[in-house]
Design an enzyme around this catalytic site. Structure first.
Site, PDB file in Angstrom:
ATOM      1  N   GLU A 146       1.589   0.400   9.001  1.00 45.50           N
ATOM      2  CA  GLU A 146       1.502   0.137  10.334  1.00 45.50           C
ATOM      3  C   GLU A 146      -0.200   1.069  10.627  1.00 45.50           C
ATOM      4  O   GLU A 146      -0.463   1.148  11.792  1.00 45.50           O
ATOM      5  CB  GLU A 146       2.850   0.100  11.329  1.00 45.50           C
ATOM      6  CG  GLU A 146       3.552  -0.788  10.540  1.00 45.50           C
ATOM      7  CD  GLU A 146       3.228  -1.834  11.382  1.00 45.50           C
ATOM      8  OE1 GLU A 146       2.281  -2.326  12.259  1.00 45.50           O
ATOM      9  OE2 GLU A 146       3.606  -3.626  10.869  1.00 45.50           O
ATOM     10  N   ASP A 230      -2.810  23.361  -3.491  1.00 43.22           N
ATOM     11  CA  ASP A 230      -1.651  22.506  -3.658  1.00 43.22           C
ATOM     12  C   ASP A 230      -3.380  21.561  -4.009  1.00 43.22           C
ATOM     13  O   ASP A 230      -4.014  20.981  -3.526  1.00 43.22           O
ATOM     14  CB  ASP A 230      -0.547  21.528  -2.949  1.00 43.22           C
ATOM     15  CG  ASP A 230      -0.051  20.744  -3.393  1.00 43.22           C
ATOM     16  OD1 ASP A 230      -0.162  19.949  -4.328  1.00 43.22           O
ATOM     17  OD2 ASP A 230       0.747  20.607  -3.168  1.00 43.22           O
TER      18      ASP A 230
END
Length: 424
Positions: A146, A230
């Site tokens: 979606e 990260d």
């Protein structure tokens, strides 16, 4: 163009779980939150192949009662959720797209519905999803699907001239147990076309550590609370400044990324990190103390621009000629002063101000701050004073605030022609 398409995008997602989800989890909100965090982690994994990171920046659980009418009619539920998001949620919490998770079964085989190519739009950057499986991955892939619609992707169609030929990719029209985490070439093309055509701005901004509400996951490429960097998993990380296993900076490194991070060190003070886009923008330089480029700053209002012939206002250089060109094309020019005399009448669409139904004509000195008049192409003996008017938005076709209306003077927001030094 290629650089624009290749830039990393960040979808800052808000998820709303309705009352039926609370009931399904027997009122155990902690359990429900965990279920949703797992969904978002999977969605983020799926989208990393497109250089998109998906971060959960808001989670709302309707534990007492639903704030919209959630019914089995998916179309109606989507419309009311979009409306609620625009009028309520967006005013409380900034985010790029909002998705509803419900245990109500939609009519037919529908398990989700979303508007297509709507990312960053106020009332349509939304989707609704049925929590249709005990398998978290399948619900996550439905929401990823979606979200794909929001990002401009249509369904993969097998055996058409497009030859997506991926019956199990994320945008497959129906969900199956064989579903994969991959996007077909069709989906990738749809997404690139969406970026080119709609240029959605909201997904260019990275969320700050404190915006992310899900527990930090080292290796998901999102910088979260407790992490210094990260760069993804140890297998995929290519950043020498970051230790992928711990999400800490490597020994001797000051930074791992940023416009002011150069080979793991802060760039020298004074290094330009963002060039001035135009006369009304200011170039930014690194401070030497941070990896981030300072906030984008603008020239002060009233600063000369456009070959010193105009003045800046809110980072723009409003030029009357350009306003005519935007309405009538490249051959348009500002009409002679005689046309602007219409604004002295205060009749019809010709005025300086309109409050409720009352029209205020322009004073002689302010006539170039009312309705904009343009001419098309070379003028003959007769001049036609072209003007634009919109019933929906009375400001359309008016001279823009900040436009020069006389030497050393600009139009203020009351459409008066005032000295540039007192205007701001």
């Amino acid at each position: 163009q290629q650089r624009y398409l290749n830039a990393k995008r960040y979808v800052k997602l808000a998820i709303v779980a309705d009352r039926s989800m609370v009931t399904k989890h027997n009122g155990k909100l902690k359990k429900l939150r965990k279920w949703i965090y797992r969904i978002v982690n999977t969605i983020n994994e799926v989208y990393r192949s497109l250089n998109i990171l998906v971060a959960l920046v808001y989670l709302e659980i309707w534990s007492k009662e639903d704030l919209i009418n959630v019914t089995s009619a998916a179309k109606d539920t989507l419309a009311s959720f979009g409306n609620w998001r625009a009028t309520d949620l967006l005013k409380r919490r900034s985010h790029d797209a909002a998705h509803l998770l419900t245990n109500i079964k939609f009519d037919g085989t529908t398990v989700g519905k979303a508007y297509v190519a709507s990312m960053c739009q106020q009332d349509s950057s939304v989707g609704i999803n049925q929590d249709h499986s005990k398998i978290n991955l399948l619900v996550a892939l439905t929401m990823a699907h979606e979200l794909g619609h929001n990002l401009g992707m249509s369904h993969d169609v097998v055996n058409t001239e497009k030859q997506c030929n991926c019956g199990t990719c994320v945008m497959a029209p129906t969900i199956s147990d064989q579903i994969s985490k991959l996007f077909s070439n069709c989906s990738k093309n749809d997404y690139e076309n969406f970026l080119t055509l709609y240029k959605p701005q909201c997904i260019l901004n990275e969320p700050s550590k404190t915006d992310i509400v899900s527990p930090p996951v080292c290796g998901n490429e999102l910088l979260e609370v407790g992490e210094e960097c990260d760069c993804g998993s140890p297998e995929t990380c290519q950043n020498p400044c970051c230790d992928a296993a711990t999400c800490k900076l490597t020994s001797g490194s000051q930074c791992a990324k940023g416009l002011c991070c150069d080979q793991c060190k802060f760039s020298k003070s004074g290094t330009e990190c963002r060039a001035a886009k135009d006369d009304c923008d200011i170039a930014e330089s690194c401070t030497g103390q941070s990896a981030d480029c300072p906030t984008d700053d603008l020239q002060r209002n009233g600063q000369p621009c456009g070959n010193n012939a105009q003045y800046c206002r809110k980072g723009k250089c409003p030029i009357m000629t350009n306003q005519c060109i935007s309405f009538y094309g490249p051959n348009a020019a500002v009409a002679p002063d005689a046309c602007f005399d219409y604004n002295l009448k205060g009749e019809g669409n010709f005025y300086c101000r309109k409050e409720q139904a009352t029209i205020f004509p322009c004073a002689q000195k302010d006539k170039k701050c009312g309705r904009l008049f343009c001419v098309l192409g070379p003028t003959g003996k007769r001049i036609s004073c072209e003007h634009t008017y919109s019933q929906d938005d009375p400001d359309i076709g008016m001279v823009l605030p900040g436009t020069k209306c006389a030497d050393g003077k600009v139009c203020n927001s009351n459409r008066e022609c005032v000295d540039v030094n007192t205007a701001y």
